[in-house]
Design a protein around this motif. Structure first.
Motif, PDB file in Angstrom:
ATOM      1  N   TRP A  20       0.612   1.959  -4.884  1.00  0.00           N
ATOM      2  CA  TRP A  20       1.783   1.109  -4.680  1.00  0.00           C
ATOM      3  C   TRP A  20       2.172   0.442  -5.999  1.00  0.00           C
ATOM      4  CZ3 TRP A  20       3.013  -3.962  -5.446  1.00  0.00           C
ATOM      5  CH2 TRP A  20       4.197  -4.414  -4.865  1.00  0.00           C
ATOM      6  N   GLU A  36      -4.912   2.966  -2.402  1.00  0.00           N
ATOM      7  CA  GLU A  36      -3.587   2.746  -1.838  1.00  0.00           C
ATOM      8  C   GLU A  36      -2.864   1.595  -2.538  1.00  0.00           C
ATOM      9  OE1 GLU A  36      -6.405   3.099  -0.127  1.00  0.00           O
ATOM     10  OE2 GLU A  36      -6.069   4.997   0.925  1.00  0.00           O
ATOM     11  N   GLN A  37      -3.606   0.558  -2.932  1.00  0.00           N
ATOM     12  CA  GLN A  37      -2.998  -0.533  -3.697  1.00  0.00           C
ATOM     13  C   GLN A  37      -2.594  -0.044  -5.081  1.00  0.00           C
ATOM     14  OE1 GLN A  37      -6.259  -3.353  -3.316  1.00  0.00           O
ATOM     15  NE2 GLN A  37      -4.918  -4.748  -2.186  1.00  0.00           N
ATOM     16  N   LEU A  88       0.854  -1.185   0.000  1.00  0.00           N
ATOM     17  CA  LEU A  88       0.000   0.000   0.000  1.00  0.00           C
ATOM     18  C   LEU A  88       0.889   1.234   0.000  1.00  0.00           C
ATOM     19  CD1 LEU A  88      -2.444  -1.001   2.883  1.00  0.00           C
ATOM     20  CD2 LEU A  88      -2.870  -1.239   0.438  1.00  0.00           C
ATOM     21  N   LYS A  89       0.386   2.294  -0.604  1.00  0.00           N
ATOM     22  CA  LYS A  89       1.103   3.564  -0.578  1.00  0.00           C
ATOM     23  C   LYS A  89       0.094   4.651  -0.222  1.00  0.00           C
ATOM     24  CE  LYS A  89       4.354   6.335  -3.104  1.00  0.00           C
ATOM     25  NZ  LYS A  89       5.116   6.570  -4.293  1.00  0.00           N
ATOM     26  N   SER A  90       0.466   5.515   0.683  1.00  0.00           N
ATOM     27  CA  SER A  90      -0.433   6.588   1.129  1.00  0.00           C
ATOM     28  C   SER A  90      -0.764   7.534  -0.011  1.00  0.00           C
ATOM     29  CB  SER A  90       0.204   7.374   2.269  1.00  0.00           C
ATOM     30  OG  SER A  90       0.412   6.544   3.377  1.00  0.00           O
ATOM     31  N   ALA A  91      -1.977   8.043   0.029  1.00  0.00           N
ATOM     32  CA  ALA A  91      -2.461   8.944  -1.017  1.00  0.00           C
ATOM     33  C   ALA A  91      -2.464  10.387  -0.538  1.00  0.00           C
ATOM     34  CB  ALA A  91      -3.876   8.544  -1.419  1.00  0.00           C
TER      35      ALA A  91
END
Length: 184
Positions: free
Chosen positions: A137, A133-134, A82-85
């Motif tokens: 990433w 978030e996926q 996941l990566k923060s938005a």
């Protein structure tokens, strides 16, 4: 003539003589007592590993079936992928989702542009049910060096290294004769 109780074969698709080595290793374990685990990144839609997985997917009463169970673990199953938005990305994602539901192609294109989504990326994100978030990433793999491979486009490498489905893992190794989109 080894008698193992546990056997783990790793990266089986890349064994030089898998047709001989893998079956010989499997025969060292009494399946009534032992445990056999085989894992690998796919290496094309051919070879011992591909045939083994395909036989595992057949109904158990099929004459070519084996007694193994396939477990495909996608990067989508990893809670760390996941990566923060940012607020702008959240807004664009919400506009993109709303445009899809409203069948508004112009608004959809505008929101996808903010998210740096190609039409293919949009299809994959929708088809796999990615969260924002996926998606962020997965998208970041194109620019963080994860998908650098001489002679290959980053998006093709991403399909191989971070497949969303079992089928995609076998069909995106750079050895297929037809594009995956046509095959699927």
């Amino acid at each position: 003539s080894e008698a193992n109780q546990v056997l783990l074969l790793s990266e089986v698709a890349f064994y030089k003589d898998a047709d001989t080595l893998a079956p010989a290793a499997l025969n060292t374990v009494d399946t009534g007592v032992g445990c056999i685990l085989l894992e690998s990144t796919a290496n094309g839609a051919s070879g011992w590993w591909f045939d083994f997985v395909q036989a595992s997917l057949l109904p158990k009463d099929h004459p070519e079936s084996n007694e193994y169970e396939v477990v495909f673990v996608s990067w989508l199953d990893d809670p760390d992928c996941l990566k923060s938005a940012t607020l702008a990305q959240i807004d664009a994602w919400l506009r993109w989702r709303a445009a899809i539901e409203a069948a508004d192609p112009e608004s959809r294109r505008e929101a996808a542009h903010v998210l740096k989504m190609s039409p293919e990326d949009e299809d994959v994100a929708l088809g796999c049910g990615m969260s924002l978030e996926q998606y962020l990433w997965w998208s970041s793999k194109l620019t963080d060096g994860s998908c650098k491979k001489a002679g290959f486009a980053p998006r093709d490498v991403r399909k191989q290294e971070f497949p969303c489905t079992l089928e995609e893992s076998f069909l995106t190794t750079g050895r297929q004769a037809f594009p995956i989109e046509l095959l699927l």
